[in-house]
Scaffold this motif. Structure first.
Motif, short mmCIF file in Angstrom:
data_model
loop_
_atom_site.label_atom_id
_atom_site.label_comp_id
_atom_site.label_asym_id
_atom_site.label_seq_id
_atom_site.Cartn_x
_atom_site.Cartn_y
_atom_site.Cartn_z
N UNK A 1 0.85 -1.19 0.00
CA UNK A 1 0.00 0.00 0.00
C UNK A 1 0.88 1.23 0.00
N UNK A 2 0.60 2.17 -0.89
CA UNK A 2 1.34 3.43 -0.90
C UNK A 2 0.46 4.52 -0.34
N UNK A 3 0.99 5.24 0.65
CA UNK A 3 0.22 6.32 1.29
C UNK A 3 0.66 7.68 0.78
N UNK A 4 -0.28 8.40 0.21
CA UNK A 4 -0.01 9.76 -0.27
C UNK A 4 -0.86 10.70 0.54
N UNK A 5 -0.29 11.83 0.95
CA UNK A 5 -1.14 12.75 1.71
C UNK A 5 -2.10 13.44 0.76
N UNK A 6 -3.24 13.77 1.33
CA UNK A 6 -4.28 14.43 0.56
C UNK A 6 -3.74 15.71 -0.09
N UNK B 1 -7.85 16.58 6.31
CA UNK B 1 -7.09 17.77 6.70
C UNK B 1 -6.86 18.72 5.53
N UNK B 2 -6.98 18.21 4.32
CA UNK B 2 -6.64 19.01 3.15
C UNK B 2 -7.80 19.83 2.61
N UNK B 3 -8.97 19.69 3.21
CA UNK B 3 -10.16 20.41 2.78
C UNK B 3 -10.47 20.21 1.30
N UNK B 4 -10.00 19.11 0.75
CA UNK B 4 -10.27 18.88 -0.67
C UNK B 4 -11.70 18.37 -0.82
N UNK C 1 -7.28 7.18 4.73
CA UNK C 1 -6.94 7.09 6.15
C UNK C 1 -7.42 8.37 6.81
N UNK C 2 -8.44 8.23 7.67
CA UNK C 2 -8.99 9.41 8.33
C UNK C 2 -7.96 9.94 9.32
N UNK C 3 -7.65 11.23 9.19
CA UNK C 3 -6.61 11.82 10.03
C UNK C 3 -6.96 11.71 11.51
N UNK D 1 -19.85 13.08 13.23
CA UNK D 1 -20.68 13.19 12.03
C UNK D 1 -19.79 13.19 10.78
N UNK D 2 -18.68 13.94 10.84
CA UNK D 2 -17.76 14.00 9.70
C UNK D 2 -17.15 12.63 9.42
#
Ligand code: C2E
Ligand code: MG
Ligand code: MG
Ligand code: MG
Length: 282
Positions: free
Chosen positions: A151-156, A187-190, A204-206, A221-222
């Motif tokens: 698995x490769x993890x990229x930040x948002x 976290x990135x508000x994207x 992956x939920x921060x 809720x989020x």
């Protein structure tokens, strides 16, 4: 009077800045060759399936044991590596080491459901124009790790802004058979709409969302919305930073797929991780 104070102020900031720059330059210098000197190592944090609390994999996290300063925070030295370009030589080594380790787990416990290994990839590695997919492919070939286990993890935030280019790069990566996860999600508000355009296998939920789910109804809720939305798109959801039994129970109830955090297990050196694995297998 004000002028004098202003002058002193300027001098103060200027000296503080010089120190910061100096420290950075030193760190960069010292980080060069740190791998060869054996100062860098990987630790592994277990990842569990929520439904039955079975360990399904681990995230590889880089550690730097500096000869003078001791442990340097990854948030500091990863940034230095990224800015200086050192990450381009470090990244492939991390990838190779993590894949070899995952193959070792499989060899030590052949009867066990194979584990996944997650490796963090920095934005700079992603912008190498196809180089990352090649590194990944040769890594899989050399170590013999099954592609779907990586698995490769990229930040948002690494993905935002340059969707077309990043989308191409991700498509190339996924052709190798590896899975791509969006790290620090939220976290990135994207926004969730982003998931339509960027092809990923998981989010992956921060941990900043998970931290308060027991007290803050908005965070809960989020988190629930992210889980529902991701599932409707066929995307796996992993929660980060689970520090309490209550958080685990609540995430499980909300249908989250996997979790990691200090309550489940802290990042640990390879041999320790292997010992834990053997113990859990009994
Ligand atoms: P990340 O990928 O989001 O990794 C999770 C971070 O949360 C890790 O910090 C981990 O030690 C920490 N953590 C795990 N469980 C808990 C918990 O229950 N509570 C709290 N408060 N924290 C928890 P770490 O190891 O300091 O790494 C920080 C970041 O540095 C990582 O964040 C990742 O973005 C980056 N990083 C680490 N290793 C590498 C690497 O090999 N390559 C790249 N490009 N980045 C890396
Ligand atoms: Mg990560
Ligand atoms: Mg994260
Ligand atoms: Mg994080």
């Amino acid at each position: 009077q004000a002028k004098v104070a202003g002058k002193n102020c300027f001098r103060f900031y200027s000296r503080a800045m010089d120190l910061a720059v100096e420290r950075r330059v030193n760190l960069e210098h010292e980080l060069r060759g740190a791998w060869e000197r054996g100062e860098l190592s990987l630790v592994y944090q277990p990842v569990y399936r929520l439904s039955d609390r079975t360990m399904v994999g681990a995230e590889a996290l880089l550690r730097w044991n500096h000869p003078k300063h001791g442990q340097v925070a990854p948030s500091v030295f990863i940034d230095v590596a990224e800015q200086s370009g050192l990450i381009e030589s470090l990244g492939p080594r991390v990838l190779h080491a993590a894949c070899s380790e995952a193959v070792r787990w499989q060899q030590m416990l052949p009867g066990r459901e194979p584990l996944t290994v997650a490796v963090n990839v920095s934005p700079r590695q992603l912008r190498g124009g196809g180089a990352l997919a090649e590194v990944v492919a040769s890594c899989l070939k050399e170590t013999g790790l099954e592609a779907g286990r990586l698995h490769l993890e990229l930040t948002e935030t690494a993905v935002i802004g340059d969707e077309a280019h990043v989308g191409e790069e991700l498509a190339r990566l996924r052709e190798t058979g590896v899975k791509v996860l969006l790290d620090d999600f939220g976290t990135g508000f994207s926004g969730l709409s982003h998931l339509r355009r960027v092809p990923v296998d998981g989010v992956k939920i921060d941990r900043s969302f998970i931290a308060d789910i027991l007290r803050d109804p908005d965070d809960l809720a989020l988190t629930s919305a992210i889980i529902a939305m991701a599932h409707s798109l066929g995307i796996t959801v992993i929660a980060e930073g689970v520090e309490k039994a209550g958080q685990y129970a609540l995430l499980r109830e909300r249908g989250c797929d996997q979790a990691q955090g200090y309550w489940l297990g802290s990042p640990m050196p390879g041999p320790e991780f292997l010992a834990l694995l053997k113990e859990e297998g009994r």
